[in-house]
Design an enzyme around this catalytic site. Sequence first.
Site, PDB file in Angstrom:
ATOM      1  N   ASN A  12       5.341  21.979   9.072  1.00 51.85           N
ATOM      2  CA  ASN A  12       4.851  20.632   8.777  1.00 51.85           C
ATOM      3  C   ASN A  12       5.057  20.400   7.287  1.00 51.85           C
ATOM      4  O   ASN A  12       4.548  21.159   6.479  1.00 51.85           O
ATOM      5  CB  ASN A  12       3.363  20.566   9.151  1.00 51.85           C
ATOM      6  CG  ASN A  12       2.646  19.349   8.582  1.00 51.85           C
ATOM      7  OD1 ASN A  12       1.445  19.381   8.392  1.00 51.85           O
ATOM      8  ND2 ASN A  12       3.349  18.286   8.317  1.00 51.85           N
TER       9      ASN A  12
ATOM     10  N   GLU B 299      -6.002  -6.334   6.303  1.00 49.93           N
ATOM     11  CA  GLU B 299      -6.281  -5.284   7.285  1.00 49.93           C
ATOM     12  C   GLU B 299      -6.037  -5.801   8.707  1.00 49.93           C
ATOM     13  O   GLU B 299      -5.480  -5.090   9.549  1.00 49.93           O
ATOM     14  CB  GLU B 299      -7.722  -4.783   7.092  1.00 49.93           C
ATOM     15  CG  GLU B 299      -8.210  -3.739   8.073  1.00 49.93           C
ATOM     16  CD  GLU B 299      -7.386  -2.450   8.121  1.00 49.93           C
ATOM     17  OE1 GLU B 299      -6.502  -2.269   7.282  1.00 49.93           O
ATOM     18  OE2 GLU B 299      -7.617  -1.657   9.040  1.00 49.93           O
TER      19      GLU B 299
ATOM     20  N   LYS C  21      -3.321  -4.170  11.266  1.00 46.71           N
ATOM     21  CA  LYS C  21      -3.681  -3.657  12.600  1.00 46.71           C
ATOM     22  C   LYS C  21      -2.742  -4.217  13.655  1.00 46.71           C
ATOM     23  O   LYS C  21      -2.266  -3.502  14.537  1.00 46.71           O
ATOM     24  CB  LYS C  21      -5.125  -4.037  12.984  1.00 46.71           C
ATOM     25  CG  LYS C  21      -6.238  -3.316  12.306  1.00 46.71           C
ATOM     26  CD  LYS C  21      -6.416  -1.878  12.728  1.00 46.71           C
ATOM     27  CE  LYS C  21      -5.594  -0.945  11.922  1.00 46.71           C
ATOM     28  NZ  LYS C  21      -5.971  -0.468  10.659  1.00 46.71           N
TER      29      LYS C  21
ATOM     30  N   HIS D 199       2.049 -21.240  -1.810  1.00 42.55           N
ATOM     31  CA  HIS D 199       3.140 -20.780  -2.671  1.00 42.55           C
ATOM     32  C   HIS D 199       4.229 -20.067  -1.870  1.00 42.55           C
ATOM     33  O   HIS D 199       4.979 -19.278  -2.423  1.00 42.55           O
ATOM     34  CB  HIS D 199       2.585 -19.858  -3.762  1.00 42.55           C
ATOM     35  CG  HIS D 199       1.611 -20.547  -4.653  1.00 42.55           C
ATOM     36  ND1 HIS D 199       1.994 -21.421  -5.639  1.00 42.55           N
ATOM     37  CD2 HIS D 199       0.255 -20.542  -4.666  1.00 42.55           C
ATOM     38  CE1 HIS D 199       0.919 -21.908  -6.240  1.00 42.55           C
ATOM     39  NE2 HIS D 199      -0.153 -21.390  -5.665  1.00 42.55           N
TER      40      HIS D 199
ATOM     41  N   LYS E  72      -0.682   9.595  12.150  1.00 44.03           N
ATOM     42  CA  LYS E  72      -1.858   9.609  11.289  1.00 44.03           C
ATOM     43  C   LYS E  72      -1.692  10.747  10.295  1.00 44.03           C
ATOM     44  O   LYS E  72      -0.856  11.617  10.503  1.00 44.03           O
ATOM     45  CB  LYS E  72      -3.066   9.879  12.176  1.00 44.03           C
ATOM     46  CG  LYS E  72      -4.279   9.112  11.765  1.00 44.03           C
ATOM     47  CD  LYS E  72      -5.349   9.226  12.791  1.00 44.03           C
ATOM     48  CE  LYS E  72      -6.603   8.597  12.270  1.00 44.03           C
ATOM     49  NZ  LYS E  72      -6.483   7.155  12.053  1.00 44.03           N
TER      50      LYS E  72
HETATM   51  N1  GLU Z   1      10.609  18.242   7.853  1.00 44.39           N
HETATM   52  C1  GLU Z   1      10.341  18.697   9.172  1.00 44.39           C
HETATM   53  C2  GLU Z   1      11.186  17.964  10.203  1.00 44.39           C
HETATM   54  O1  GLU Z   1      11.745  16.946   9.969  1.00 44.39           O
HETATM   55  C3  GLU Z   1       8.863  18.579   9.492  1.00 44.39           C
HETATM   56  C4  GLU Z   1       8.425  17.139   9.390  1.00 44.39           C
HETATM   57  C5  GLU Z   1       6.937  16.860   9.225  1.00 44.39           C
HETATM   58  O2  GLU Z   1       6.123  17.687   8.933  1.00 44.39           O
HETATM   59  O3  GLU Z   1       6.559  15.688   9.363  1.00 44.39           O
HETATM   60  O4  GLU Z   1      11.325  18.405  11.272  1.00 44.39           O
END
Ligand code: GLU
Length: 611
Positions: A99, A484, A488, A507, A606
């Site tokens: 990640n 906001e 949404k 404007h 998220k």
């Molecule tokens: N950079 C990695 C990919 O593209 C992980 C992406 C991430 O953690 O969002 O697979």
Amino acid sequence: MCGIVAYIGYREACPIIIKGLKRLEYRGYDSAGVALLNGSLNVYKKKGKVTELEDFIKDKNVHSTIGIGHTRWATHGEPNDVNAHPHYSSSKGLAIIHNGIIENYASLKTDLQMRGHKFLSETDSEVFIHFIEDIQKHNQCSLEEAVRLALTKVVGAYAIVIISKENPGQLIAARKGSPLVIGIGKGEYYVASDATPIIEYTDEVVYLNDHEIAVISRSNLAIKNIEDVPMTPYIQKLDMELDSIEKSGYDHFMLKEIMEQPKSITDCMRGRVISQKAHLNLGGIQQYANKLVNAERIIIVACGTSWHAGLVAEYLFEDLARIPVEVEYASEFRYRNPVIKEGDVVIAISQSGETADTLAAIELAKSKGAIIFGVCNVVGSSIARASHEGAYLHAGPEIGVASTKAFTAQVTVLAIMATIVGHRKGNITESKYRELLVDLENIPGKVEKALQLNDKIKEIGNIFKDARNFLYLGRGYNFPVALEGALKLKEISYIHAEGYPAAEMKHGPIALIDEQMPVVFIATKDNSYEKIISNIQEVRARKGRVIAVVTEGEELITKMAEFVIEVPSTNEVLMPLISVIPLQLLSYHIAVMRGCNVDQPRNLAKSVTVE
Ligand code: GLU
């Protein structure tokens, strides 16, 4: 983004990982995959949601008591089977889930290619695992040492877990900039991006810190830092209920989270607001409280919905505490050359507490001597830990990708903060202070009342569900609410929507208005009430379709607007907590009627842990 789950122990790993990945899908759902060790190291991965992966592995032998899994939010390489994680090393003896982003992956890749490495995917993550294997081969060292050496060379953010054929009783995990939590069982360990995949198995967890590497076997957890210094794991008790991460009978997490706002706002105020005793307090702000009170200016850094909460805070702090406020997009702030002086006060707002740009912005501000106050929902998150002091939202886990209850809790915390500062500075009279406390305490009941408008709002949604554009207009405290509301709608229904200060309409955006254009006015009774009535007239004169959120008992606007939504009145400074509710519901119903995936809108995730 991306969700990570890993397991080592005595149970079947695959079902635990799959279930965990489903809980982490809010972090990304471009593809999903698992790697399981069972004599051989097998990787199964598929484009799409975790259920696609589940289908794919139905007839495979997935028996194993050790494994890693990933749900992806693509940064490098399109979402497809090949770019899905886990990724093998060259020899297929290692597999990684990652990640984050390895920023120097291109140069590492070229180097490795020159040495004969062949890559299957376009990801930075595959380069990472090849690099580790390459180091191990050249240094003839342990995997653990190879990981450590590799981490001293990569630039960027990561949370990784590695599984190895040669070390079948071991997982190696590490982090920098992306979250990772380790759950401790008896003879088993869990690793995940957040605690939700872990809670039904154990309540003892260790949050890995940046630059730490964990070597996990069935019987032991050893942590060291990147300098090879052993660290003592700090074991914490998880404070999370299983119910809080389930839909509890609602069709979507988003609806559940909208509906639970009376409770989440109450939880957010618990122990902090007691009007009878004239008590207003934020326990997390003590040592640096004077810095806040005496600040010459406040800089707020945030992204997305949190940035909108920051805008409300600008009005609050300037109104109540008479402190000038600048609200900054964290991503812009960090790459400008912002003027920050020693002792400046920065408030960082982030639901997840992991937003990469916000985290980087506060690191920058800290390096220039600023005092950082974090406003986060996730306890123990990176921003919470990187802040000098701060306040948690206590809103409970927010799973729907479109933020709702976190926004109202953020505004609640910021209103408390501004009131405390205003009171301590003597800008608020004692009677106004007491009045504000009572008004705060009455908010949950009024939100409850606003939620009773659900059916009516659904009907309005049905009328406008096929609109191609929407305009949201508000003034004063309701201007951030307009932003906001528009956000949404865009996020979950894919209808183009713009939020604007109502007076700015002339404007530019007024050119868009014709008989097709729904215009949502947030026109509650406040200081700019008369002014916004003129703006409504301007839209009507051009045949725009006016939907107005007004205060209960409203008469004038009722005659002008095609639809009115009457919400309870409150103190003007707290109005966003109420006026945002119908807008959340409107976007929800429109998205459902358009057949959109409300909880997992396309392209979004998220907890934005990449910049
Ligand atoms: N950079 C990695 C990919 O593209 C992980 C992406 C991430 O953690 O969002 O697979």
